[in-house]
Design a protein around this motif. Structure first.
Motif, PDB file in Angstrom:
ATOM      1  N   ILE A  23      -5.595  -0.289 -12.873  1.00  0.00           N
ATOM      2  CA  ILE A  23      -4.392  -0.028 -12.083  1.00  0.00           C
ATOM      3  C   ILE A  23      -3.149  -0.576 -12.792  1.00  0.00           C
ATOM      4  CG2 ILE A  23      -4.392  -2.129 -10.675  1.00  0.00           C
ATOM      5  CD1 ILE A  23      -3.694  -0.332  -8.259  1.00  0.00           C
ATOM      6  N   TYR A  24      -2.038   0.081 -12.545  1.00  0.00           N
ATOM      7  CA  TYR A  24      -0.738  -0.375 -13.038  1.00  0.00           C
ATOM      8  C   TYR A  24       0.092  -0.763 -11.821  1.00  0.00           C
ATOM      9  CZ  TYR A  24      -2.133   1.942 -17.327  1.00  0.00           C
ATOM     10  OH  TYR A  24      -2.812   2.331 -18.446  1.00  0.00           O
ATOM     11  N   LEU A  31      -5.487  -7.944  -7.868  1.00  0.00           N
ATOM     12  CA  LEU A  31      -5.736  -6.520  -8.135  1.00  0.00           C
ATOM     13  C   LEU A  31      -6.158  -6.258  -9.574  1.00  0.00           C
ATOM     14  CD1 LEU A  31      -2.810  -4.886  -6.185  1.00  0.00           C
ATOM     15  CD2 LEU A  31      -5.241  -4.595  -5.704  1.00  0.00           C
ATOM     16  N   LEU A  32      -5.434  -6.838 -10.521  1.00  0.00           N
ATOM     17  CA  LEU A  32      -5.725  -6.549 -11.922  1.00  0.00           C
ATOM     18  C   LEU A  32      -7.054  -7.160 -12.374  1.00  0.00           C
ATOM     19  CD1 LEU A  32      -2.114  -6.798 -13.312  1.00  0.00           C
ATOM     20  CD2 LEU A  32      -3.496  -4.724 -13.031  1.00  0.00           C
ATOM     21  N   LYS A  36      -2.718  14.706 -11.430  1.00  0.00           N
ATOM     22  CA  LYS A  36      -1.506  14.067 -10.930  1.00  0.00           C
ATOM     23  C   LYS A  36      -1.625  12.550 -11.000  1.00  0.00           C
ATOM     24  CE  LYS A  36       0.254  17.630  -7.933  1.00  0.00           C
ATOM     25  NZ  LYS A  36       0.956  17.868  -6.684  1.00  0.00           N
ATOM     26  N   ILE A  37      -0.503  11.907 -11.142  1.00  0.00           N
ATOM     27  CA  ILE A  37      -0.423  10.456 -11.131  1.00  0.00           C
ATOM     28  C   ILE A  37      -0.466  10.021  -9.675  1.00  0.00           C
ATOM     29  CG2 ILE A  37       0.999   8.467 -11.737  1.00  0.00           C
ATOM     30  CD1 ILE A  37       2.335  10.496 -13.819  1.00  0.00           C
ATOM     31  N   GLU A  47      -8.825  -0.107  -2.724  1.00  0.00           N
ATOM     32  CA  GLU A  47     -10.262   0.179  -2.799  1.00  0.00           C
ATOM     33  C   GLU A  47     -10.581   1.574  -2.264  1.00  0.00           C
ATOM     34  OE1 GLU A  47     -13.070  -3.417  -2.292  1.00  0.00           O
ATOM     35  OE2 GLU A  47     -11.369  -3.794  -0.938  1.00  0.00           O
ATOM     36  N   GLU A  48      -9.867   1.996  -1.240  1.00  0.00           N
ATOM     37  CA  GLU A  48     -10.141   3.287  -0.601  1.00  0.00           C
ATOM     38  C   GLU A  48      -9.553   4.472  -1.354  1.00  0.00           C
ATOM     39  OE1 GLU A  48      -8.579   2.822   3.345  1.00  0.00           O
ATOM     40  OE2 GLU A  48     -10.164   1.412   3.929  1.00  0.00           O
ATOM     41  N   VAL A  49      -8.316   4.365  -1.847  1.00  0.00           N
ATOM     42  CA  VAL A  49      -7.634   5.543  -2.402  1.00  0.00           C
ATOM     43  C   VAL A  49      -7.567   5.579  -3.928  1.00  0.00           C
ATOM     44  CG1 VAL A  49      -6.270   5.874  -0.302  1.00  0.00           C
ATOM     45  CG2 VAL A  49      -5.284   4.606  -2.211  1.00  0.00           C
ATOM     46  N   HIS A  50      -7.903   4.484  -4.599  1.00  0.00           N
ATOM     47  CA  HIS A  50      -7.943   4.416  -6.068  1.00  0.00           C
ATOM     48  C   HIS A  50      -6.680   4.967  -6.737  1.00  0.00           C
ATOM     49  CE1 HIS A  50     -12.140   3.388  -5.601  1.00  0.00           C
ATOM     50  NE2 HIS A  50     -12.292   4.436  -4.830  1.00  0.00           N
ATOM     51  N   PRO A  51      -5.529   4.338  -6.463  1.00  0.00           N
ATOM     52  CA  PRO A  51      -4.298   4.825  -7.090  1.00  0.00           C
ATOM     53  C   PRO A  51      -4.242   4.456  -8.579  1.00  0.00           C
ATOM     54  CG  PRO A  51      -3.863   2.784  -5.941  1.00  0.00           C
ATOM     55  CD  PRO A  51      -5.294   3.149  -5.649  1.00  0.00           C
TER      56      PRO A  51
END
Length: 139
Positions: free
Chosen positions: A82-83, A75-76, A8-9, A51-55
């Motif tokens: 990450i997007y 973030l990038l 899943k995304i 950092e915790e959930v790595h989306p």
């Protein structure tokens, strides 16, 4: 019989105001291929939560249409995989940010179709008004 596991995304939603955040969550939460891994009311907790959930995706507020949000740079640089989708409903504008060698962006159609297309395909579907369309696919 072969089983195919579809990952899943993973999406973290951290945009304001609350109504906009709720509309985004309502739009994507019933999609079978998308998992909402968090909904933040305070943008100050974005970095820690990423950092915790790595989306795979972060959805934030776009305060100024033509200016990249500062959190994107942070973030990038730290999480180049990450997007980031930045939404500005009051200006009918959505921007998609991702990292390659440099941080890049493109204007996105501000609609359910435009947002879901980015989440699923990680492709830039360029609006007709954009002159030089970067067509990108994440690896």
């Amino acid at each position: 019989m072969r089983w195919v596991v579809v990952q899943k995304i993973r999406v973290l939603v951290a945009n304001r105001p609350r109504l906009m955040r709720e509309l985004v969550v309502a739009t994507i939460s019933d999609q079978p291929d998308i998992e909402i891994v968090g909904v933040l009311e305070e943008e100050s907790s974005i970095l820690q939560t990423v950092e915790e959930v790595h989306p795979d995706f972060l959805i934030i507020t776009l305060d100024r249409s033509e200016e990249r949000p500062r959190i994107c740079d942070i973030l990038l640089e730290r999480f180049p995989q990450i997007y980031v989708l930045a939404l500005a409903a009051d200006r009918d504008s959505t921007m998609f940010y991702w990292a390659t060698q440099n941080i890049r962006s493109s204007r996105v159609e501000n609609s359910e179709e435009g947002i879901l297309s980015i989440l699923r395909d990680r492709k830039v579907h360029v609006l007709e008004s954009d002159k030089t369309p970067p067509h990108v696919r994440a690896n």
